[in-house]
Design an enzyme around this catalytic site. Structure first.
Site, PDB file in Angstrom:
ATOM      1  N   GLY A  21       0.835  -1.193   0.000  1.00 19.58           N
ATOM      2  CA  GLY A  21       0.000   0.000   0.000  1.00 19.58           C
ATOM      3  C   GLY A  21       0.863   1.234   0.000  1.00 19.58           C
ATOM      4  O   GLY A  21       2.085   1.164   0.157  1.00 19.58           O
ATOM      5  N   GLY A  23       0.770   5.791   0.798  1.00 23.26           N
ATOM      6  CA  GLY A  23       0.085   6.973   1.290  1.00 23.26           C
ATOM      7  C   GLY A  23       0.779   8.211   0.761  1.00 23.26           C
ATOM      8  O   GLY A  23       1.568   8.149  -0.182  1.00 23.26           O
ATOM      9  N   ALA A  26       4.549   7.720   2.200  1.00 23.65           N
ATOM     10  CA  ALA A  26       5.212   6.438   2.389  1.00 23.65           C
ATOM     11  C   ALA A  26       4.624   5.358   1.497  1.00 23.65           C
ATOM     12  O   ALA A  26       3.457   5.417   1.092  1.00 23.65           O
ATOM     13  CB  ALA A  26       5.097   6.005   3.849  1.00 23.65           C
ATOM     14  N   THR A  27       5.462   4.379   1.185  1.00 25.28           N
ATOM     15  CA  THR A  27       5.033   3.168   0.494  1.00 25.28           C
ATOM     16  C   THR A  27       5.438   1.976   1.357  1.00 25.28           C
ATOM     17  O   THR A  27       6.540   1.969   1.920  1.00 25.28           O
ATOM     18  CB  THR A  27       5.699   3.053  -0.882  1.00 25.28           C
ATOM     19  OG1 THR A  27       5.349   4.204  -1.662  1.00 25.28           O
ATOM     20  CG2 THR A  27       5.230   1.800  -1.613  1.00 25.28           C
ATOM     21  N   ASP A 130      -2.912  16.826  25.892  1.00 23.97           N
ATOM     22  CA  ASP A 130      -2.727  18.181  26.374  1.00 23.97           C
ATOM     23  C   ASP A 130      -1.578  18.879  25.659  1.00 23.97           C
ATOM     24  O   ASP A 130      -1.088  19.893  26.111  1.00 23.97           O
ATOM     25  CB  ASP A 130      -2.475  18.182  27.890  1.00 23.97           C
ATOM     26  CG  ASP A 130      -1.282  17.315  28.272  1.00 23.97           C
ATOM     27  OD1 ASP A 130      -0.655  16.734  27.373  1.00 23.97           O
ATOM     28  OD2 ASP A 130      -0.981  17.233  29.474  1.00 23.97           O
TER      29      ASP A 130
END
Length: 473
Positions: A21, A23, A26-27, A130
């Protein structure tokens, strides 16, 4: 080490094969360790040229966080390396693919499956909410591999030229609008992922980047599609997660405690043991003739039997548990008729007192209205399949009656009102149990062998023997 060319990059100690996959940054490749064990891993390759200085710092922070996490619902980071072209994250391999692929190959996930994702999120070690920097280790059904969700959340949304960075589909409006933001952006991202899982596309699905940016920047309330139908709790959680104003968005604490997430009933190795303990009590009360006490115990046991069925992967054991559950459901249905008859008798006995209360409420229009709503609830309860509608009416009536009771002066009217509130509360609680039992029964009956077994870990033998389950009376 080299990372150029059209094929998988080369990395010392590993043979990279098929691409799993990719993104924004990244691969991910499947890989084999060259050492004797031939261990299978997933290697996430992040191109250095796509990173600015802040992005590198955020990636290093992600690596530090992942290195310290050992959790069954978060893919383990085993090691990391780098060369002139890439940074390589060597991660646990999970055959189920990434979360995005899991959703897309199924188009729409059933609500009960989507809940498992949310439950696992609730059990994941999120950092303290926070700090300005946000990190969301998206948890997955064991067997699924994340690709870009966590890293995208850690990226600065704008680079030096004010070009939108990261995965904008999952970014909270306050990030895209360049306002100050904090870890509550993660809650928005969870809402987007849940929306996509349930409806098959993210809430800001767009044909162009400009259209996407316009939708994100808009002040319009996000409307949930009517189809597929969702439970009230599910719709409530989605609407509270997808609140544009972070100050009005659901808090982390309220998310973890939300009834739809229902962490108490998350499928686990403890589910069957907890169900068994409750059903033992139910059978004991049943044998003693205390049917009013036995019925809710059977219902509570079913709430744990269903996740136990989800957790179990052995087909024979699953069928044996389902057979026992069928017996408990049948007995609970018998008790339901007995207890319902008794409760209806109590309500009928209170008719004269209710009529008297109405006569004494001629100067209290709010009280009269609340009593009329209660009467409507009783009438709706008599209709087949209208339990949820009746419960909603009971709850609406009780909300008003409790406020009026608190303000009522001592006297006969207060006594009658107190008795009526007690009767209605008992009826509402009974209906809640019936609705939960019906849902658990339906889910147990519809649970097929492939429901979650393809993506849960192998049973570790801690569930105990189903033969120890007692027979209902």
């Amino acid at each position: 080490m080299a990372g150029s060319g059209w094929g998988p990059p080369r990395l010392d100690g590993f043979i990279l094969t098929e691409r799993l996959g990719s993104g924004t940054y990244a691969t991910v490749y499947k890989a084999y360790a060259k050492k004797d064990t031939r261990e299978v891993v997933a290697i996430k390759c992040v191109a250095k040229k796509s990173l600015n200085k802040a992005s590198v710092e955020n990636l290093l922070t992600e690596i530090e966080i992942l290195k310290g996490i050992r959790h069954p619902h978060i893919v383990q980071l085993k090691d990391f390396q780098w060369d002139n072209d890439n940074i390589y994250l060597i991660m646990e391999f999970c055959a189920g693919g990434d979360l995005s692929r899991f959703i897309h190959t199924r188009r729409i996930l059933p609500e009960k499956v989507a809940r498992v994702f949310m439950q696992q999120l609730g059990k994941s070690p999120l950092p303290q909410p926070d700090t300005r920097d946000s990190f969301l280790p998206i948890p997955l059904l064991p067997g699924l591999l994340p690709t870009d969700f966590g890293f995208a959340q850690h990226m600065s949304p704008w680079d030096e030229k004010h070009v939108l960075r990261g995965s904008p589909l999952y970014m909270a409006p306050e990030m895209v609008c360049q306002r100050q933001y904090d870890a509550r952006v993660d809650l928005w991202s969870v809402g987007v992922i849940l929306y996509e899982a349930l409806f098959g596309q993210p809430p800001f699905a767009s044909r162009s980047f400009s259209e996407l940016e316009e939708k994100i920047r808009s002040n319009r309330v996000i409307e949930l599609p009517l189809r597929p139908p969702l439970s009230r709790d599910c719709r409530d959680l989605l609407q509270r997660l997808l609140e544009r104003d972070p100050s009005h968005r659901i808090s982390f604490q309220d998310f973890f405690a939300h009834p739809w997430v229902d962490l108490e009933h998350m499928p686990s190795g403890e589910s069957l043991a907890r169900a068994t303990a409750l059903v033992v009590q139910a059978v004991r009360k049943d044998q003693e003739g205390d049917f009013a006490a036995a019925l809710p115990l059977y219902c509570k046991a079913l709430d744990f039997f269903v996740p136990a069925l989800h957790y179990e992967v052995d087909a024979q054991r699953k069928e044996a548990i389902k057979a026992k559950v069928g017996q408990y459901v049948s007995r609970a249905e018998e008790l339901k008729a007995i207890v319902s008859s008794s409760n209806q008798a109590v309500l009928r006995q209170g008719t004269s007192a209710r009529d008297l209360l109405r006569e004494m409420a001629h100067d209290k229009p709010r009280l009269l209205t609340a009593l009329e709503v209660a009467s409507a609830a009783m009438a709706r309860e008599e209709e087949v399949g209208k339990e949820q509608d009746a419960l909603d009416l009971y709850q609406h009536s009780l909300g008003e009656l409790l406020l009026l009771l608190a303000a009522e002066a001592p006297g006969r009217r207060r006594e009658l009102l107190h008795t009526e509130v007690q009767n209605l509360m008992a009826r509402a609680e009974y209906l809640k149990e019936q609705i939960k039992m019906k849902e658990a029964h339906w889910e147990a009956e519809s649970l097929d062998k492939e429901s979650l077994s393809e993506s849960v870990r192998t049973c570790d033998g801690t569930l105990g023997c189903f033969c120890s389950l007692p027979a209902p009376s």
